[in-house]
Design a protein around this motif. Structure first.
Motif, PDB file in Angstrom:
ATOM      1  N   ARG A  65       0.831  -1.215   0.000  1.00 36.36           N
ATOM      2  CA  ARG A  65       0.000   0.000   0.000  1.00 36.36           C
ATOM      3  C   ARG A  65       0.862   1.261   0.000  1.00 36.36           C
ATOM      4  O   ARG A  65       0.512   2.249  -0.657  1.00 36.36           O
ATOM      5  N   LEU A  66       1.964   1.245   0.726  1.00 38.36           N
ATOM      6  CA  LEU A  66       2.826   2.430   0.749  1.00 38.36           C
ATOM      7  C   LEU A  66       3.418   2.715  -0.618  1.00 38.36           C
ATOM      8  O   LEU A  66       3.511   3.875  -1.035  1.00 38.36           O
ATOM      9  N   VAL A  67       3.823   1.677  -1.335  1.00 38.28           N
ATOM     10  CA  VAL A  67       4.351   1.862  -2.688  1.00 38.28           C
ATOM     11  C   VAL A  67       3.289   2.502  -3.574  1.00 38.28           C
ATOM     12  O   VAL A  67       3.563   3.430  -4.346  1.00 38.28           O
ATOM     13  N   ALA A  68       2.049   2.034  -3.464  1.00 38.84           N
ATOM     14  CA  ALA A  68       0.963   2.583  -4.268  1.00 38.84           C
ATOM     15  C   ALA A  68       0.676   4.032  -3.891  1.00 38.84           C
ATOM     16  O   ALA A  68       0.427   4.879  -4.765  1.00 38.84           O
ATOM     17  N   LEU A  69       0.699   4.342  -2.600  1.00 38.68           N
ATOM     18  CA  LEU A  69       0.409   5.702  -2.154  1.00 38.68           C
ATOM     19  C   LEU A  69       1.473   6.689  -2.627  1.00 38.68           C
ATOM     20  O   LEU A  69       1.157   7.825  -2.999  1.00 38.68           O
ATOM     21  N   VAL A  70       2.724   6.280  -2.598  1.00 39.92           N
ATOM     22  CA  VAL A  70       3.790   7.148  -3.101  1.00 39.92           C
ATOM     23  C   VAL A  70       3.611   7.374  -4.600  1.00 39.92           C
ATOM     24  O   VAL A  70       3.805   8.494  -5.100  1.00 39.92           O
ATOM     25  N   ALA A  71       3.207   6.345  -5.329  1.00 46.57           N
ATOM     26  CA  ALA A  71       2.983   6.484  -6.773  1.00 46.57           C
ATOM     27  C   ALA A  71       1.817   7.412  -7.064  1.00 46.57           C
ATOM     28  O   ALA A  71       1.791   8.090  -8.099  1.00 46.57           O
ATOM     29  N   GLU A  72       0.848   7.476  -6.147  1.00 49.89           N
ATOM     30  CA  GLU A  72      -0.340   8.319  -6.342  1.00 49.89           C
ATOM     31  C   GLU A  72      -0.145   9.735  -5.810  1.00 49.89           C
ATOM     32  O   GLU A  72      -1.070  10.542  -5.834  1.00 49.89           O
ATOM     33  N   ARG A  73       1.040  10.039  -5.335  1.00 48.35           N
ATOM     34  CA  ARG A  73       1.282  11.310  -4.639  1.00 48.35           C
ATOM     35  C   ARG A  73       0.834  12.519  -5.444  1.00 48.35           C
ATOM     36  O   ARG A  73       0.245  13.452  -4.895  1.00 48.35           O
ATOM     37  N   GLY A  74       1.072  12.525  -6.735  1.00 45.20           N
ATOM     38  CA  GLY A  74       0.717  13.686  -7.544  1.00 45.20           C
ATOM     39  C   GLY A  74      -0.769  13.855  -7.779  1.00 45.20           C
ATOM     40  O   GLY A  74      -1.224  14.915  -8.197  1.00 45.20           O
TER      41      GLY A  74
ATOM     42  N   ALA B 269       2.491  16.706  -3.289  1.00 44.73           N
ATOM     43  CA  ALA B 269       3.418  17.018  -4.379  1.00 44.73           C
ATOM     44  C   ALA B 269       3.305  18.466  -4.821  1.00 44.73           C
ATOM     45  O   ALA B 269       4.294  19.082  -5.243  1.00 44.73           O
ATOM     46  N   ALA B 270       2.092  19.050  -4.721  1.00 48.12           N
ATOM     47  CA  ALA B 270       1.887  20.430  -5.170  1.00 48.12           C
ATOM     48  C   ALA B 270       2.718  21.419  -4.361  1.00 48.12           C
ATOM     49  O   ALA B 270       3.085  22.486  -4.857  1.00 48.12           O
ATOM     50  N   GLU B 271       3.039  21.068  -3.126  1.00 46.30           N
ATOM     51  CA  GLU B 271       3.822  21.977  -2.279  1.00 46.30           C
ATOM     52  C   GLU B 271       5.319  21.849  -2.531  1.00 46.30           C
ATOM     53  O   GLU B 271       6.080  22.762  -2.217  1.00 46.30           O
ATOM     54  N   THR B 272       5.732  20.728  -3.052  1.00 50.42           N
ATOM     55  CA  THR B 272       7.163  20.508  -3.329  1.00 50.42           C
ATOM     56  C   THR B 272       7.317  19.899  -4.730  1.00 50.42           C
ATOM     57  O   THR B 272       7.785  18.754  -4.867  1.00 50.42           O
ATOM     58  N   PRO B 273       6.913  20.612  -5.777  1.00 51.15           N
ATOM     59  CA  PRO B 273       6.887  20.035  -7.125  1.00 51.15           C
ATOM     60  C   PRO B 273       8.253  19.633  -7.670  1.00 51.15           C
ATOM     61  O   PRO B 273       8.349  18.735  -8.511  1.00 51.15           O
ATOM     62  N   SER B 274       9.312  20.277  -7.204  1.00 51.40           N
ATOM     63  CA  SER B 274      10.644  19.983  -7.748  1.00 51.40           C
ATOM     64  C   SER B 274      11.352  18.855  -7.002  1.00 51.40           C
ATOM     65  O   SER B 274      12.416  18.411  -7.428  1.00 51.40           O
ATOM     66  N   ARG B 275      10.744  18.389  -5.912  1.00 54.17           N
ATOM     67  CA  ARG B 275      11.390  17.359  -5.117  1.00 54.17           C
ATOM     68  C   ARG B 275      10.812  15.989  -5.427  1.00 54.17           C
ATOM     69  O   ARG B 275       9.579  15.840  -5.481  1.00 54.17           O
ATOM     70  N   PRO B 276      11.638  15.001  -5.650  1.00 48.65           N
ATOM     71  CA  PRO B 276      11.111  13.656  -5.926  1.00 48.65           C
ATOM     72  C   PRO B 276      10.405  13.099  -4.705  1.00 48.65           C
ATOM     73  O   PRO B 276      10.717  13.478  -3.567  1.00 48.65           O
ATOM     74  N   PRO B 277       9.430  12.202  -4.889  1.00 48.54           N
ATOM     75  CA  PRO B 277       8.711  11.644  -3.744  1.00 48.54           C
ATOM     76  C   PRO B 277       9.643  10.852  -2.835  1.00 48.54           C
ATOM     77  O   PRO B 277      10.599  10.221  -3.289  1.00 48.54           O
ATOM     78  N   VAL B 278       9.363  10.908  -1.555  1.00 45.54           N
ATOM     79  CA  VAL B 278      10.156  10.178  -0.572  1.00 45.54           C
ATOM     80  C   VAL B 278       9.734   8.716  -0.581  1.00 45.54           C
ATOM     81  O   VAL B 278       8.547   8.403  -0.517  1.00 45.54           O
ATOM     82  N   ALA B 279      10.690   7.816  -0.650  1.00 47.93           N
ATOM     83  CA  ALA B 279      10.385   6.387  -0.675  1.00 47.93           C
ATOM     84  C   ALA B 279       9.772   5.952   0.651  1.00 47.93           C
ATOM     85  O   ALA B 279      10.072   6.538   1.703  1.00 47.93           O
ATOM     86  N   PRO B 280       8.905   4.922   0.631  1.00 48.87           N
ATOM     87  CA  PRO B 280       8.287   4.448   1.873  1.00 48.87           C
ATOM     88  C   PRO B 280       9.309   4.078   2.943  1.00 48.87           C
ATOM     89  O   PRO B 280       9.108   4.364   4.127  1.00 48.87           O
ATOM     90  N   GLU B 281      10.425   3.470   2.533  1.00 48.25           N
ATOM     91  CA  GLU B 281      11.446   3.082   3.502  1.00 48.25           C
ATOM     92  C   GLU B 281      12.008   4.294   4.231  1.00 48.25           C
ATOM     93  O   GLU B 281      12.293   4.245   5.432  1.00 48.25           O
ATOM     94  N   GLN B 282      12.153   5.401   3.493  1.00 47.76           N
ATOM     95  CA  GLN B 282      12.687   6.614   4.102  1.00 47.76           C
ATOM     96  C   GLN B 282      11.701   7.213   5.093  1.00 47.76           C
ATOM     97  O   GLN B 282      12.084   7.678   6.170  1.00 47.76           O
ATOM     98  N   GLN B 283      10.402   7.195   4.736  1.00 46.76           N
ATOM     99  CA  GLN B 283       9.398   7.717   5.660  1.00 46.76           C
ATOM    100  C   GLN B 283       9.323   6.871   6.927  1.00 46.76           C
ATOM    101  O   GLN B 283       9.165   7.395   8.030  1.00 46.76           O
TER     102      GLN B 283
END
Length: 285
Positions: A109-118, A224-238
Motif C-alpha cells: 500500500r505504501l508503494v501505491a500511495l507514493v505512486a499516487e502522490r501527484g 506534491a503540489a507543495e514541493t513540485p521539484s522534489r522527488p517523492p520520498v520512498a516508503p522506507e525513508q518515511q
C-alpha cells in the motif's frame, strides 16, 4: 474444461450476416475462449473467466432466435470461486493475532500511495507506534494476556481513523498507522487522539494493576503540489523518519507523539510541555 460444440449450419440455408460461423472456425473460437477462461481462472480472475465462458456459449448457440443464458449453476460456481479467492487474498494480508493488516499489505500500500502522490491534494502521514514497557506486561501478567493487550490496542488505534486510514502490524509490539491525503495538523490530531484512547482505556478490567501506554513517531510528507521539484520520498525513508521520531518520543518520557515542525522536533498534546526533548538518532530531512 469440456469443449463446447457449435451447431452446424443447414446446408440449404444461404450464408449471410446472421449465419453461424463454419463448424471448424466456430470450434476454434470456442476452444480459444475456453483456454483463456481456464488461464484466467487459474490466476483468480474470475469475472474475466466468466465473460470468456459466456462468449463460448454464445458461439455454440449462434444463429438461434433466443440466446440461452449461462446455467445458473455455473454462475453460482464462478461467484463462489471469486468470493473464496477474495477472502483468501484478504486473509493473506491480515495479521493472524490482531486482525490488523500485516507487513505485506503495508509495503504494497505504501508503494501505491507514493505512486499516487501527484494525484492527491493532501500529504501522507506515517505513524510508527510502540507499546511502552510491553516486556514487563508479558513478564508480569503472562503472554496470553499480552496477546489480549495487543488485540485491544489495535482496536483502540483503529477506532476513529479516517476513511482511507489503516493500521498494520509492523512487528512484535510495533504498529503503523497510515493516513493518506491529510494535512499535517490533522495527522497530529489523529495520532494524538489514538495515543489518548490507549492511555485512558480501562486496562484494569483485563487485570488489576495493568496499565498500557504507547509512544508514537509521526513522519509527514507534504503533497506534491507543495514541493513540485522534489522527488517523492520512498516508503522506507518515511518509515525511517518515523522510527527516528519514535526514538525521540521514548527518550523524552514515553506516552507521547513526536513529530517535526519547522525544522524542530516537538511533542504533541500534554507532552508538549516536557523539557529536554531528545533529538532523533538520524534526521533524514
Amino acid at each position: 474444461m469440456t469443449a463446447l460444440r457449435p451447431e452446424v449450419a443447414d446446408p440449404d440455408r444461404e450464408g449471410g450476416p446472421e449465419a453461424p460461423a463454419p463448424a471448424s472456425e466456430g470450434t476454434g473460437l470456442v476452444q480459444l475462449h475456453e483456454s483463456i477462461a481456464t488461464l484466467l481462472a487459474s490466476r483468480g480472475q474470475w469475472r474475466q473467466a466468466y465473460q470468456h465462458l459466456r462468449s463460448a456459449f454464445d458461439l455454440v448457440h449462434a444463429g438461434r432466435e433466443e440466446q440461452p443464458k449461462v446455467p445458473e449453476q455455473l454462475r453460482r460456481e464462478v461467484d463462489r470461486l471469486r468470493r473464496e479467492h477474495a477472502e483468501a487474498r484478504e486473509q493473506s494480508l491480515r495479521d493472524s493475532l490482531t486482525d490488523s493488516y500485516n507487513r505485506r499489505y503495508l509495503d504494497e500500500r505504501l508503494v501505491a500511495l507514493v505512486a499516487e502522490r501527484g494525484a492527491t491534494t493532501g500529504g501522507l502521514a506515517i505513524a510508527l507506534i510502540d507499546l511502552d514497557w510491553f516486556k514487563q506486561v508479558n513478564d508480569t501478567f503472562g503472554h496470553l494476556l499480552g496477546d489480549r493487550v495487543l488485540q485491544r490496542v489495535v482496536e483502540l488505534l483503529q477506532a476513529e481513523l479516517p476513511e482511507h486510514g489503516f493500521c498494520a502490524r509492523y512487528g512484535g509490539e510495533e504498529f503503523v498507522i497510515v493516513l493518506p491525503d491529510v494535512d499535517v495538523t490533522s495527522a497530529i490530531q489523529i495520532t494524538e487522539a489514538a495515543r489518548m484512547r490507549v492511555e485512558r482505556h480501562a486496562w484494569a478490567s483485563l487485570a488489576p494493576g495493568l496499565r498500557v501506554t504507547v509512544s508514537i513517531g509521526l513522519a509527514y510528507e507534504p503533497p506534491a503540489a507543495e514541493t513540485p521539484s522534489r522527488p517523492p520520498v520512498a516508503p522506507e525513508q518515511q518509515l525511517l523518519r518515523a522510527d527516528s521520531l519514535l526514538y525521540t518520543a521514548k527518550q523524552s518520557g514515553r506516552n507521547a507523539v513526536a513529530y517535526r515542525e519547522g525544522g524542530r522536533v516537538r511533542l504533541a498534546g500534554a507532552a508538549s510541555g516536557r523539557r529536554g526533548i531528545t533529538e532523533p538518532r538520524v534526521s533524514g530531512y
